[in-house]
Design an enzyme around this catalytic site. Structure first.
Site, PDB file in Angstrom:
ATOM      1  N   GLU A  15       0.294  -0.890   0.257  1.00 48.93           N
ATOM      2  CA  GLU A  15      -0.655   0.133  -0.043  1.00 48.93           C
ATOM      3  C   GLU A  15       1.074   1.682   0.078  1.00 48.93           C
ATOM      4  O   GLU A  15       1.845   1.395   0.114  1.00 48.93           O
ATOM      5  CB  GLU A  15      -1.207  -0.416   0.780  1.00 48.93           C
ATOM      6  CG  GLU A  15      -1.762   1.163   1.867  1.00 48.93           C
ATOM      7  CD  GLU A  15      -2.815   1.304   2.163  1.00 48.93           C
ATOM      8  OE1 GLU A  15      -3.837   1.680   2.965  1.00 48.93           O
ATOM      9  OE2 GLU A  15      -1.908   0.099   3.680  1.00 48.93           O
TER      10      GLU A  15
ATOM     11  N   CYS B  76      -6.268  -2.868   2.429  1.00 50.90           N
ATOM     12  CA  CYS B  76      -5.572  -2.967   4.101  1.00 50.90           C
ATOM     13  C   CYS B  76      -6.758  -3.020   4.615  1.00 50.90           C
ATOM     14  O   CYS B  76      -7.519  -4.376   5.229  1.00 50.90           O
ATOM     15  CB  CYS B  76      -4.683  -2.116   3.992  1.00 50.90           C
ATOM     16  SG  CYS B  76      -4.322  -1.494   5.742  1.00 50.90           S
TER      17      CYS B  76
ATOM     18  N   LYS C 203      -9.839   2.357  -3.390  1.00 48.86           N
ATOM     19  CA  LYS C 203     -10.097   2.075  -1.931  1.00 48.86           C
ATOM     20  C   LYS C 203     -11.674   2.442  -1.050  1.00 48.86           C
ATOM     21  O   LYS C 203     -11.548   3.385  -0.615  1.00 48.86           O
ATOM     22  CB  LYS C 203      -8.927   2.610  -0.106  1.00 48.86           C
ATOM     23  CG  LYS C 203      -9.426   2.100   0.814  1.00 48.86           C
ATOM     24  CD  LYS C 203      -7.282   2.162   1.703  1.00 48.86           C
ATOM     25  CE  LYS C 203      -7.814   1.268   3.272  1.00 48.86           C
ATOM     26  NZ  LYS C 203      -6.633   1.953   3.939  1.00 48.86           N
TER      27      LYS C 203
END
Length: 260
Positions: A24, A134, A97
């Site tokens: 990330e 994540c 995300k």
């Protein structure tokens, strides 16, 4: 960091890898341990300079690449994003995300808007792949959406620390691989970036198959490491024929799940 990851890509290609995903926000520190507007300057357009640089490398190596970047769509509109590049250097699109944390050491709402592109799927030279990022991994809905779209591999680039989530790292993603019947590549940072905070990123990157088994050894928990594994995609049909989770799901019964 860009030079280091170019080197990793070349090493992976030399070992026969056909797809690679980096951690990330791969080209810099995990600055979200602090809340400071100066780090907005890490953002760039996607596609943009970093995407184009690695697209050229992807074309040279014949390798699919997943590039987690800090995206500026326009001034003040910023996302935690991953660009996907095909093996011929073609930019295929991006994932933003969707789930943004705001807890100590992970002040991400200061830096990112929630994603607005849904859960795209990417048809690549290695087959259909998806991306989660994540904190997304704690939410089952996106995993399933990617499976319904036909993902064979889902990559989850992360920056996650020892004191917070280590007890979940080897549990959630293998369980999601089983529930959704595909491979998952789980990528995590290592070490402490003391200039920014005391998060102890615990590495242990791995691939897991649709039976929940690690493919080869799990990565080191302190040292940077390149993980290269052979994935038997034929296992996907075997597992799906055995369990038929997609046949037996009951979306007609899920209405309440869509209510706030």
């Amino acid at each position: 960091m860009i030079k280091a990851h170019e080197d990793y890509a070349r090493q992976a290609a030399a070992q026969g890898a056909r797809v690679i995903c980096f951690q990330e926000l791969f080209y810099g520190p995990y600055f979200c341990q602090k809340q400071d507007a100066e780090y907005y300057e890490y953002a760039e357009s996607v596609p943009g300079p970093t995407t184009e640089r690695f697209a050229a490398l992807a074309r040279e190596l014949g390798m699919v690449m997943v590039l987690p970047e800090y995206e500026q769509e326009q001034p003040g509109v910023l996302y935690n994003t991953a660009a996907v590049i095909d093996a011929d250097g073609t930019y295929l699109g991006k994932y933003r995300k969707n789930h943004i944390p705001q807890v100590k050491g992970f002040w991400e709402k200061f830096y990112f808007r929630p994603g607005n592109l849904g859960y795209p799927i990417f048809d690549t030279a290695v087959g259909r792949i998806g991306v989660y990022i994540c904190y997304d991994r704690h939410f089952p809905e996106g995993w399933r959406a990617l499976g319904l779209a036909g993902a064979k591999i889902v990559f989850n680039p992360s920056a996650t620390s020892r004191g917070l989530s280590a007890y979940l790292w080897k549990l959630e993603q293998p369980a999601s691989a089983v529930a959704n019947e595909y491979f998952i590549g789980a990528i995590n940072r290592v070490g402490i970036e003391s200039e920014f905070g005391d998060n102890d990123f615990y590495g242990t990157s791995y691939f897991v198959d649709p039976e929940g088994k690690f493919v080869g050894e799990v990565g080191h928990d302190h040292d940077p490491e390149l993980i290269v594994r052979d994935l038997d995609l034929g296992l996907l049909d075997t597992v799906r024929d055995r369990w038929q989770f997609y046949r037996d799901r009951r979306p007609d019964a899920y209405g309440d799940l869509t209510k706030p």
